[in-house]
Motif scaffolding. Structure first.
Motif: not given
Length: 294
Positions: A118-125, A263-268
Protein backbone atom coordinates in the motif's frame (compact mmCIF):
# COMPACT_ATOMS: atom_id res chain seq x y z
CA UNK A 1 -7.05 28.48 18.70
CA UNK A 2 -8.61 30.69 16.05
CA UNK A 3 -8.57 28.64 12.83
CA UNK A 4 -9.14 29.95 9.32
CA UNK A 5 -10.76 27.27 7.12
CA UNK A 6 -11.15 27.43 3.36
CA UNK A 7 -13.83 25.15 1.96
CA UNK A 8 -15.59 25.42 5.32
CA UNK A 9 -19.04 24.90 3.82
CA UNK A 10 -18.05 21.81 1.81
CA UNK A 11 -18.54 18.10 2.47
CA UNK A 12 -15.31 17.67 4.46
CA UNK A 13 -14.95 21.31 5.50
CA UNK A 14 -18.32 21.49 7.24
CA UNK A 15 -17.46 18.39 9.29
CA UNK A 16 -14.05 19.86 10.15
CA UNK A 17 -15.65 23.15 11.17
CA UNK A 18 -18.11 21.37 13.47
CA UNK A 19 -15.32 19.21 14.94
CA UNK A 20 -13.11 22.21 15.70
CA UNK A 21 -15.95 24.17 17.25
CA UNK A 22 -16.90 21.20 19.44
CA UNK A 23 -13.29 21.05 20.64
CA UNK A 24 -13.42 24.67 21.77
CA UNK A 25 -11.65 26.33 18.83
CA UNK A 26 -12.87 29.46 17.08
CA UNK A 27 -13.40 28.98 13.35
CA UNK A 28 -13.46 31.56 10.57
CA UNK A 29 -14.79 30.03 7.36
CA UNK A 30 -14.16 31.38 3.88
CA UNK A 31 -17.44 31.66 1.95
CA UNK A 32 -17.80 32.58 -1.71
CA UNK A 33 -21.61 32.75 -1.85
CA UNK A 34 -24.61 33.60 0.29
CA UNK A 35 -25.47 29.89 0.55
CA UNK A 36 -21.95 29.02 1.70
CA UNK A 37 -21.98 31.89 4.20
CA UNK A 38 -25.28 30.66 5.62
CA UNK A 39 -23.88 27.13 6.01
CA UNK A 40 -20.79 28.40 7.82
CA UNK A 41 -22.83 30.68 10.08
CA UNK A 42 -25.33 27.95 10.90
CA UNK A 43 -22.46 25.76 12.06
CA UNK A 44 -21.57 28.48 14.56
CA UNK A 45 -18.46 29.81 12.81
CA UNK A 46 -17.51 33.33 11.80
CA UNK A 47 -17.81 34.08 8.08
CA UNK A 48 -15.16 35.72 5.92
CA UNK A 49 -16.44 36.42 2.43
CA UNK A 50 -14.07 35.69 -0.45
CA UNK A 51 -12.97 33.14 -3.02
CA UNK A 52 -9.84 31.09 -3.59
CA UNK A 53 -8.87 33.61 -6.26
CA UNK A 54 -9.09 36.46 -3.74
CA UNK A 55 -5.55 36.32 -2.40
CA UNK A 56 -6.04 39.40 -0.23
CA UNK A 57 -8.92 37.68 1.57
CA UNK A 58 -6.75 34.59 2.08
CA UNK A 59 -3.86 36.64 3.44
CA UNK A 60 -6.16 38.53 5.79
CA UNK A 61 -7.74 35.32 7.04
CA UNK A 62 -4.36 33.72 7.68
CA UNK A 63 -2.92 36.82 9.36
CA UNK A 64 -5.87 36.93 11.76
CA UNK A 65 -5.59 33.27 12.75
CA UNK A 66 -3.61 30.87 14.89
CA UNK A 67 -3.60 28.34 12.06
CA UNK A 68 -5.08 27.53 8.65
CA UNK A 69 -6.85 24.50 7.22
CA UNK A 70 -6.97 24.78 3.42
CA UNK A 71 -9.67 22.44 2.11
CA UNK A 72 -11.14 24.55 -0.67
CA UNK A 73 -10.54 23.37 -4.24
CA UNK A 74 -12.21 23.83 -7.61
CA UNK A 75 -13.09 20.28 -8.63
CA UNK A 76 -13.79 21.09 -12.28
CA UNK A 77 -12.32 18.15 -14.19
CA UNK A 78 -12.55 20.10 -17.46
CA UNK A 79 -10.15 22.75 -16.09
CA UNK A 80 -7.72 20.77 -13.96
CA UNK A 81 -4.68 22.90 -14.82
CA UNK A 82 -6.50 26.14 -13.95
CA UNK A 83 -7.76 24.67 -10.67
CA UNK A 84 -4.24 23.58 -9.73
CA UNK A 85 -2.84 27.04 -10.48
CA UNK A 86 -5.50 28.65 -8.33
CA UNK A 87 -4.68 26.20 -5.54
CA UNK A 88 -0.95 26.86 -5.78
CA UNK A 89 -1.48 30.63 -5.63
CA UNK A 90 -3.70 30.16 -2.57
CA UNK A 91 -1.16 27.91 -0.82
CA UNK A 92 1.61 30.40 -1.58
CA UNK A 93 -0.40 33.34 -0.20
CA UNK A 94 -1.28 31.43 2.97
CA UNK A 95 2.25 30.12 3.48
CA UNK A 96 3.90 33.48 2.95
CA UNK A 97 1.52 35.09 5.45
CA UNK A 98 2.31 32.46 8.10
CA UNK A 99 6.08 32.41 7.43
CA UNK A 100 8.20 32.63 10.58
CA UNK A 101 5.25 32.14 12.93
CA UNK A 102 5.41 28.36 13.56
CA UNK A 103 1.63 28.36 13.07
CA UNK A 104 0.05 25.34 11.36
CA UNK A 105 -0.96 25.23 7.70
CA UNK A 106 -2.76 22.03 6.73
CA UNK A 107 -3.73 21.38 3.12
CA UNK A 108 -5.75 18.64 1.45
CA UNK A 109 -4.37 16.16 -1.08
CA UNK A 110 -5.16 12.55 -1.99
CA UNK A 111 -3.79 9.01 -1.95
CA UNK A 112 -5.39 7.87 -5.22
CA UNK A 113 -2.87 7.14 -7.95
CA UNK A 114 0.21 7.33 -5.74
CA UNK A 115 2.86 4.61 -6.12
CA UNK A 116 3.12 1.94 -3.45
CA UNK A 117 1.14 -1.13 -2.43
CA UNK A 118 0.00 0.00 0.00
CA UNK A 119 0.87 3.68 -0.26
CA UNK A 120 2.35 4.91 3.00
CA UNK A 121 2.84 8.41 4.36
CA UNK A 122 6.54 8.09 3.55
CA UNK A 123 5.92 7.45 -0.16
CA UNK A 124 6.59 10.58 -2.19
CA UNK A 125 4.13 11.99 -4.67
CA UNK A 126 5.28 12.34 -8.27
CA UNK A 127 4.91 16.05 -9.09
CA UNK A 128 4.61 15.19 -12.78
CA UNK A 129 1.37 13.30 -12.09
CA UNK A 130 -1.77 15.15 -11.01
CA UNK A 131 -0.83 18.85 -10.66
CA UNK A 132 -2.21 18.83 -7.12
CA UNK A 133 0.71 16.61 -6.09
CA UNK A 134 3.18 19.38 -6.95
CA UNK A 135 1.13 21.78 -4.84
CA UNK A 136 1.50 19.49 -1.83
CA UNK A 137 5.27 19.62 -2.20
CA UNK A 138 5.11 23.41 -2.43
CA UNK A 139 3.16 23.51 0.82
CA UNK A 140 5.63 21.23 2.62
CA UNK A 141 8.49 23.51 1.54
CA UNK A 142 7.12 26.24 3.81
CA UNK A 143 8.33 24.18 6.77
CA UNK A 144 11.78 25.60 5.99
CA UNK A 145 10.31 29.08 6.40
CA UNK A 146 8.88 28.58 9.86
CA UNK A 147 5.41 27.23 9.06
CA UNK A 148 4.13 24.04 10.71
CA UNK A 149 2.96 22.58 7.43
CA UNK A 150 1.05 19.36 6.94
CA UNK A 151 -0.43 17.58 3.94
CA UNK A 152 -3.46 15.41 4.61
CA UNK A 153 -3.95 12.86 1.86
CA UNK A 154 -7.60 11.90 1.87
CA UNK A 155 -8.97 8.58 0.68
CA UNK A 156 -10.72 8.82 -2.71
CA UNK A 157 -14.05 8.25 -1.00
CA UNK A 158 -14.92 10.27 2.09
CA UNK A 159 -18.30 8.82 2.88
CA UNK A 160 -21.26 9.36 5.21
CA UNK A 161 -24.88 10.46 5.27
CA UNK A 162 -25.27 13.32 2.80
CA UNK A 163 -22.26 12.38 0.64
CA UNK A 164 -22.48 13.83 -2.87
CA UNK A 165 -19.02 12.63 -3.97
CA UNK A 166 -17.72 9.61 -5.85
CA UNK A 167 -19.95 6.99 -4.24
CA UNK A 168 -23.06 9.10 -4.79
CA UNK A 169 -22.05 9.43 -8.45
CA UNK A 170 -21.71 5.64 -8.74
CA UNK A 171 -25.20 5.24 -7.28
CA UNK A 172 -26.52 7.68 -9.87
CA UNK A 173 -24.83 5.79 -12.71
CA UNK A 174 -26.31 2.51 -11.50
CA UNK A 175 -29.80 4.05 -11.38
CA UNK A 176 -29.42 5.45 -14.89
CA UNK A 177 -27.98 2.26 -16.40
CA UNK A 178 -30.20 -0.20 -14.56
CA UNK A 179 -27.20 -2.22 -13.45
CA UNK A 180 -24.50 -1.82 -10.79
CA UNK A 181 -21.20 -2.46 -12.51
CA UNK A 182 -17.55 -2.83 -11.62
CA UNK A 183 -14.55 -2.97 -13.93
CA UNK A 184 -12.81 -6.21 -14.89
CA UNK A 185 -12.15 -8.31 -11.81
CA UNK A 186 -12.48 -5.21 -9.64
CA UNK A 187 -9.91 -3.11 -7.84
CA UNK A 188 -9.86 -1.38 -4.44
CA UNK A 189 -10.60 2.05 -3.05
CA UNK A 190 -9.29 3.35 0.29
CA UNK A 191 -12.09 4.93 2.31
CA UNK A 192 -12.74 7.07 5.37
CA UNK A 193 -15.87 8.34 7.09
CA UNK A 194 -16.07 12.14 6.97
CA UNK A 195 -16.38 12.39 10.78
CA UNK A 196 -13.23 10.31 11.26
CA UNK A 197 -11.48 12.53 8.72
CA UNK A 198 -12.59 15.64 10.61
CA UNK A 199 -11.21 14.24 13.85
CA UNK A 200 -7.88 13.62 12.13
CA UNK A 201 -7.69 17.26 11.00
CA UNK A 202 -8.31 18.45 14.56
CA UNK A 203 -5.59 16.17 15.92
CA UNK A 204 -3.17 17.30 13.21
CA UNK A 205 -3.67 20.95 14.17
CA UNK A 206 -2.78 20.09 17.74
CA UNK A 207 -0.01 17.52 17.30
CA UNK A 208 1.47 17.17 13.82
CA UNK A 209 5.07 18.38 13.44
CA UNK A 210 6.20 20.52 10.51
CA UNK A 211 6.38 18.84 7.10
CA UNK A 212 4.01 16.04 8.12
CA UNK A 213 2.33 13.87 5.50
CA UNK A 214 -0.76 12.22 6.95
CA UNK A 215 -3.27 9.73 5.56
CA UNK A 216 -6.98 10.17 6.20
CA UNK A 217 -7.61 6.49 5.48
CA UNK A 218 -9.70 4.25 7.72
CA UNK A 219 -9.98 1.30 5.32
CA UNK A 220 -6.87 0.41 3.36
CA UNK A 221 -8.74 -0.87 0.32
CA UNK A 222 -12.43 -1.64 -0.11
CA UNK A 223 -12.97 -3.99 -3.10
CA UNK A 224 -14.78 -2.14 -5.87
CA UNK A 225 -16.70 -5.32 -6.67
CA UNK A 226 -18.11 -5.25 -3.13
CA UNK A 227 -18.99 -1.56 -3.55
CA UNK A 228 -20.92 -2.45 -6.72
CA UNK A 229 -22.63 -5.33 -4.91
CA UNK A 230 -23.69 -3.04 -2.05
CA UNK A 231 -25.10 -0.54 -4.56
CA UNK A 232 -26.90 -3.38 -6.31
CA UNK A 233 -28.46 -4.46 -3.02
CA UNK A 234 -29.50 -0.94 -2.17
CA UNK A 235 -31.14 -0.31 -5.54
CA UNK A 236 -32.30 -3.89 -6.15
CA UNK A 237 -30.31 -4.02 -9.39
CA UNK A 238 -28.21 -6.74 -11.00
CA UNK A 239 -24.44 -6.55 -10.63
CA UNK A 240 -22.03 -7.22 -13.46
CA UNK A 241 -18.44 -6.76 -14.56
CA UNK A 242 -17.66 -4.65 -17.61
CA UNK A 243 -14.39 -4.62 -19.60
CA UNK A 244 -11.94 -1.83 -18.86
CA UNK A 245 -12.27 -0.49 -22.41
CA UNK A 246 -15.98 0.16 -21.78
CA UNK A 247 -15.49 1.93 -18.44
CA UNK A 248 -15.71 5.51 -19.73
CA UNK A 249 -18.70 4.73 -21.95
CA UNK A 250 -20.53 3.16 -19.00
CA UNK A 251 -19.46 5.36 -16.08
CA UNK A 252 -18.47 8.62 -17.76
CA UNK A 253 -15.72 10.70 -16.15
CA UNK A 254 -15.65 8.58 -12.99
CA UNK A 255 -14.75 5.42 -14.92
CA UNK A 256 -10.93 5.80 -14.67
CA UNK A 257 -11.21 6.48 -10.92
CA UNK A 258 -13.43 3.46 -10.29
CA UNK A 259 -10.94 1.38 -12.23
CA UNK A 260 -8.13 2.11 -9.79
CA UNK A 261 -6.65 -0.64 -7.67
CA UNK A 262 -5.40 1.47 -4.80
CA UNK A 263 -4.37 0.54 -1.26
CA UNK A 264 -3.19 3.03 1.34
CA UNK A 265 -1.90 2.62 4.88
CA UNK A 266 -2.47 5.08 7.72
CA UNK A 267 -0.34 3.27 10.31
CA UNK A 268 2.06 6.20 10.77
CA UNK A 269 -0.79 8.71 11.07
CA UNK A 270 -2.59 6.60 13.67
CA UNK A 271 0.54 6.22 15.77
CA UNK A 272 1.61 9.86 15.49
CA UNK A 273 -1.76 11.39 16.31
CA UNK A 274 -3.37 8.57 18.34
CA UNK A 275 -6.10 8.61 15.70
CA UNK A 276 -8.56 5.73 15.85
CA UNK A 277 -11.42 5.75 13.33
CA UNK A 278 -14.68 4.81 15.04
CA UNK A 279 -17.41 5.43 12.47
CA UNK A 280 -18.95 2.91 10.02
CA UNK A 281 -16.96 1.64 7.06
CA UNK A 282 -17.99 2.30 3.47
CA UNK A 283 -19.91 -0.94 2.92
CA UNK A 284 -21.74 -0.55 6.23
CA UNK A 285 -22.63 3.01 5.25
CA UNK A 286 -24.01 1.78 1.93
CA UNK A 287 -26.01 -0.96 3.62
CA UNK A 288 -27.47 1.61 6.04
CA UNK A 289 -29.40 2.98 3.05
CA UNK A 290 -28.88 6.75 3.09
CA UNK A 291 -27.27 6.72 -0.35
CA UNK A 292 -30.48 5.34 -1.90
CA UNK A 293 -33.03 7.76 -0.40
CA UNK A 294 -32.25 10.69 -2.69
Amino acid sequence: MRIFVTGASGWIGSAVTAELLAAGHQVVGLARSDAAAATVANLGAEVRRGTLDDLDALRAGAADSDGVVHLGYNHDFSRMADAAQTDLAAITALGETLAGSDRPLLIASGVAGLPGNPVTERDSADPSGHPRMANALAALAFAERGVRTGVIRFAPTVHGDGDYGFVSVLVGVARERGVSAYIGEGGSWPAVHRLDAAALVRLALDKAPAASVLHAVAEQGVPTKEIAEAIGRGLDLPVKSIPAEEAVAHFGWIGPFFGLDSHASSDYTRELLSWTPTHPGLLADLDAGSYFKR
